[in-house]
Enzyme design. Structure first.
Site, PDB file in Angstrom:
ATOM      1  N   HIS A 179      -7.692  -0.635  -7.347  1.00 60.21           N
ATOM      2  CA  HIS A 179      -7.066  -1.895  -6.693  1.00 60.21           C
ATOM      3  C   HIS A 179      -5.555  -1.453  -6.522  1.00 60.21           C
ATOM      4  O   HIS A 179      -4.572  -1.344  -5.861  1.00 60.21           O
ATOM      5  CB  HIS A 179      -7.657  -2.910  -6.480  1.00 60.21           C
ATOM      6  CG  HIS A 179      -6.931  -3.814  -5.446  1.00 60.21           C
ATOM      7  ND1 HIS A 179      -6.473  -4.964  -5.757  1.00 60.21           N
ATOM      8  CD2 HIS A 179      -7.573  -3.880  -4.289  1.00 60.21           C
ATOM      9  CE1 HIS A 179      -5.986  -5.544  -4.560  1.00 60.21           C
ATOM     10  NE2 HIS A 179      -6.683  -4.832  -3.561  1.00 60.21           N
ATOM     11  N   ASP A 220      -7.978  -3.470  -0.152  1.00 59.01           N
ATOM     12  CA  ASP A 220      -9.190  -4.617  -0.500  1.00 59.01           C
ATOM     13  C   ASP A 220     -10.457  -4.320  -0.115  1.00 59.01           C
ATOM     14  O   ASP A 220     -11.318  -4.712  -0.913  1.00 59.01           O
ATOM     15  CB  ASP A 220      -8.712  -5.806   0.428  1.00 59.01           C
ATOM     16  CG  ASP A 220      -7.050  -6.059   0.031  1.00 59.01           C
ATOM     17  OD1 ASP A 220      -6.638  -5.645  -1.134  1.00 59.01           O
ATOM     18  OD2 ASP A 220      -6.438  -7.007   0.570  1.00 59.01           O
TER      19      ASP A 220
END
EC number: 3.1.1.4
Length: 138
Positions: free
Chosen positions: A63, A105
């Site tokens: 991420h 996300d």
């Protein structure tokens, strides 16, 4: 310091990306994002260094790398469009920064879901002093 900043943002109810990311995590994993993933391992939370400690921490590493590729974007504060359909996260923006951030996300929330069995409480509030090995490359 990273904990205080993120908790402060969370408590203010910022309608930006961090809030949306937390909502995705809550939906996919059934855990409160702040209490479960903030300061987990070497990469979950603000910043990151060293080697990911397990598959859950690797979700955060990936991420972070994804956010790092969001050139010219403001991934922590930009508000994007998304919804949940049949248990899946669907990003609404078709192009550009908002799409990229939403996809970062979305992929991370799915990664947390797929790796729930690797979550280890010993990595919660993990000291960055344990994260001194050379980092993997993005």
């Amino acid at each position: 310091m990273r904990t205080l900043w993120i908790v402060a943002v969370w408590l203010m109810g910022v309608e930006g990306n961090l809030f949306q990311f937390g909502n995705m995590i809550n939906h996919m994993v059934g855990k409160h994002a702040v209490w479960s993933y903030l300061s987990y391992g070497c990469y979950c939370g603000w910043g990151g260094q060293g080697k990911p400690q397990d598959a859950t921490d690797r979700c955060c590493f990936v991420h972070d790398c994804c956010y790092g590729r969001a050139n010219g974007c403001d991934p922590k504060l930009s508000t994007y469009s998304y919804n949940f359909q049949n248990g899946n996260i669907v990003c609404g923006n078709k192009y550009g920064c908002l799409r990229h951030i939403c996809e970062c996300d979305r992929v991370a929330a799915i990664c947390f879901q797929k790796n729930m069995n690797t979550y280890n409480k010993k990595y919660k509030n993990y000291s960055s002093s344990n994260c001194q090995e050379n980092s993997d490359k993005c």
